[in-house]
Design a protein around this motif. Structure first.
Motif, PDB file in Angstrom:
ATOM      1  N   ALA A 288       0.827  -1.208   0.000  1.00  0.00           N
ATOM      2  CA  ALA A 288       0.000   0.000   0.000  1.00  0.00           C
ATOM      3  C   ALA A 288       0.864   1.261   0.000  1.00  0.00           C
ATOM      4  O   ALA A 288       0.576   2.229  -0.722  1.00  0.00           O
ATOM      5  CB  ALA A 288      -0.923  -0.007   1.218  1.00  0.00           C
ATOM      6  N   ALA A 347      -9.549   8.209   7.329  1.00  0.00           N
ATOM      7  CA  ALA A 347      -8.986   6.906   7.704  1.00  0.00           C
ATOM      8  C   ALA A 347      -9.259   6.588   9.163  1.00  0.00           C
ATOM      9  O   ALA A 347      -9.578   5.437   9.512  1.00  0.00           O
ATOM     10  CB  ALA A 347      -7.484   6.891   7.420  1.00  0.00           C
ATOM     11  N   ALA A 401      -7.988   7.279  -3.182  1.00  0.00           N
ATOM     12  CA  ALA A 401      -8.314   5.977  -2.605  1.00  0.00           C
ATOM     13  C   ALA A 401      -7.047   5.208  -2.248  1.00  0.00           C
ATOM     14  O   ALA A 401      -6.999   4.498  -1.230  1.00  0.00           O
ATOM     15  CB  ALA A 401      -9.167   5.175  -3.580  1.00  0.00           C
ATOM     16  N   VAL A 402      -6.006   5.345  -3.079  1.00  0.00           N
ATOM     17  CA  VAL A 402      -4.730   4.681  -2.789  1.00  0.00           C
ATOM     18  C   VAL A 402      -4.107   5.261  -1.523  1.00  0.00           C
ATOM     19  O   VAL A 402      -3.631   4.522  -0.642  1.00  0.00           O
ATOM     20  CB  VAL A 402      -3.772   4.826  -3.985  1.00  0.00           C
ATOM     21  N   ARG A 405      -6.100   4.194   1.621  1.00  0.00           N
ATOM     22  CA  ARG A 405      -5.787   2.827   2.036  1.00  0.00           C
ATOM     23  C   ARG A 405      -4.482   2.796   2.837  1.00  0.00           C
ATOM     24  O   ARG A 405      -4.388   2.127   3.878  1.00  0.00           O
ATOM     25  CB  ARG A 405      -5.674   1.933   0.802  1.00  0.00           C
ATOM     26  N   GLU A 408      -5.016   4.339   6.276  1.00  0.00           N
ATOM     27  CA  GLU A 408      -5.779   3.450   7.154  1.00  0.00           C
ATOM     28  C   GLU A 408      -4.891   2.327   7.689  1.00  0.00           C
ATOM     29  O   GLU A 408      -4.957   1.974   8.877  1.00  0.00           O
ATOM     30  CB  GLU A 408      -6.970   2.873   6.390  1.00  0.00           C
ATOM     31  N   LEU A 409      -4.034   1.763   6.852  1.00  0.00           N
ATOM     32  CA  LEU A 409      -3.136   0.703   7.311  1.00  0.00           C
ATOM     33  C   LEU A 409      -2.085   1.246   8.278  1.00  0.00           C
ATOM     34  O   LEU A 409      -1.691   0.558   9.228  1.00  0.00           O
ATOM     35  CB  LEU A 409      -2.478   0.019   6.115  1.00  0.00           C
TER      36      LEU A 409
END
Length: 436
Positions: A288, A347, A401-402, A405, A408-409
């Motif tokens: 990611a 996120a 969106a990338v 992600r 969020e991770l």
């Protein structure tokens, strides 16, 4: 004698940041009489070469402390006066009148009226601060641990109130002093949102309803929360727009984006070393972060909430209100005031939906059977929140969106470390983030 009493007492307070380490010395930096029987202290606590400052409202008795304040006892003749409604009226009165008491400055916003007849009650749920609720009208947050500078919450809420922004609680006044030559926020008073519920409690009610009827889908269960998630997403986007209008904005260029992803990689490696269970999932985060470096160009940045989750939002009878704009209390003030991608807040809320769905399963006898319902609830509310965020004008394009992600991770990596240290039974919650 007072310093010895304070040394023994402060180590056991929920808001004391130095728990578990011996106190080498406590100094009283400032001691101001606010009214008869009420003193305002700023103390320095020295521990292993570091020092933190705290504020204390000190109640003073000529005789023994009354029994009703035994739970707030500091020592012979002294107690924590935040619990004394007869004394804390002084704070409201001084804010309403705009007084200066020694180095302390009590201020209020223009064109607001403060009812000084209301009595206070300590709100018993906070960890890092102490909040006094006056009647059902005001909540005064005392920032116990003092960091030189204007608190981001005061700065943001006052700026948004000046713009007549929705989705915030009306500010009324604040207390400040100078520390290290900088105006420093000691307390702030806002509208108390009576007859409201916090988002975490509402989300958990929805999850409990679903678990009681596991044969139903999340959208059909009586506690369907997705419409509220949509409204919350819209409110979040609107607040982000107000923040962008009220404060400077900027962009993070590709080299800065790469540096941020490299920092996330370092944190990932450190957490894997600390929590071996994360090792088998590390490649998900690594991929990611790599994808962000491939697709991200200039990333818009602005002032953000900084510690955004379901516990920071309240559902009033009419709308969602966002609270606690001070950012993560443990971070330096400059970092909390720094510009960030608004997707950091998005996120944080997405992670909060996952927590709401899964944390009730930690000790649930049917946990394994209910995992599909937990995943369905989380996905429904995450997608509803994102749809609301887009409907409110929030930016969510392909490359966003990338980045979302990856953010969020990165949050999930932090959560893995936190849960491993503090709540091992909750560790499966953040680990699940790497599997979808």
């Amino acid at each position: 004698m007072l310093t010895e009493l304070l040394t023994g007492w402060i180590a056991h307070q929920r808001w004391f940041a130095g728990k578990g380490r011996p106190i080498d010395k406590l100094d009283i930096d400032s001691d101001i009489e606010l009214s008869r029987g009420l003193r305002h202290l700023i103390v320095s606590v020295h521990q292993a070469g570091t020092h933190d400052r705290y504020q204390i409202l000190l109640g003073c008795c000529a005789d023994d402390v009354p029994d009703k304040f035994r739970h707030a006892l500091i020592g012979s003749g002294f107690y924590d006066a935040a619990h004394d409604a007869d004394l804390t009226t002084t704070l409201l009165e001084a804010m309403a009148e705009g007084r200066d008491i020694g180095p302390l400055r009590f201020r209020h916003l223009d064109d607001v009226h403060i009812d000084t007849s209301l009595r206070s009650l300590v709100l018993g749920v906070e960890q890092s601060n102490t909040s006094l609720v006056y009647g059902d009208a005001y909540i005064c947050k005392l920032f116990r641990r003092l960091i030189p500078g204007v608190n981001p919450e005061l700065e943001i809420v006052n700026a948004l109130a000046a713009r007549k922004a929705a989705h915030i609680a009306q500010p009324y006044g604040w207390i400040e002093t100078d520390l290290d030559g900088e105006p420093t926020t000691l307390a702030m008073t806002q509208e108390f949102l009576a007859n409201s519920n916090d988002g975490w409690a509402l989300a958990l009610a929805s999850v409990r309803d679903l678990y009681a009827w596991p044969q139903e889908s999340a959208s059909d269960a009586g506690g369907d929360f997705s419409s509220e998630s949509f409204r919350l997403g819209t409110a979040t986007a609107e607040v982000h727009h107000e923040l962008a209008d009220a404060f400077p904005t900027g962009v993070m260029d590709p080299p800065e984006v790469r540096r941020l992803m490299e920092e996330y990689l370092r944190r990932l490696e450190q957490t894997v070393a600390e929590v071996p269970q994360l090792a088998e999932h590390a490649h998900v985060a690594e991929e990611a972060y790599r994808r962000v470096c491939e697709v991200a160009h200039e990333v818009p940045v602005q002032r953000v909430h900084g510690d955004y989750h379901l516990g920071q939002v309240m559902r009033t009878p009419t709308d969602w209100v966002i609270l606690d704009f001070e950012g993560e209390p443990g971070q330096p003030l400059a970092e909390r005031r720094a510009l960030n991608s608004p997707l950091r807040d998005v996120a944080g809320m997405l992670r909060s939906f996952d927590y709401a769905a899964r944390h009730l399963l930690a000790d649930h006898p049917e946990a394994q059977n209910l995992l599909p319902q937990a995943a369905e609830w989380a996905e429904l509310n995450r997608s509803s929140f994102l749809a609301g965020y887009s409907a409110g004008g929030g930016r969510l394009r392909g490359e966003d969106a990338v980045l979302l992600r990856a953010l969020e991770l990165a949050k999930a990596v932090y959560e893995v470390g936190y849960e491993a240290r503090n709540r091992p039974s909750w560790l499966p919650i953040p680990l699940a983030a790497f599997q979808h």
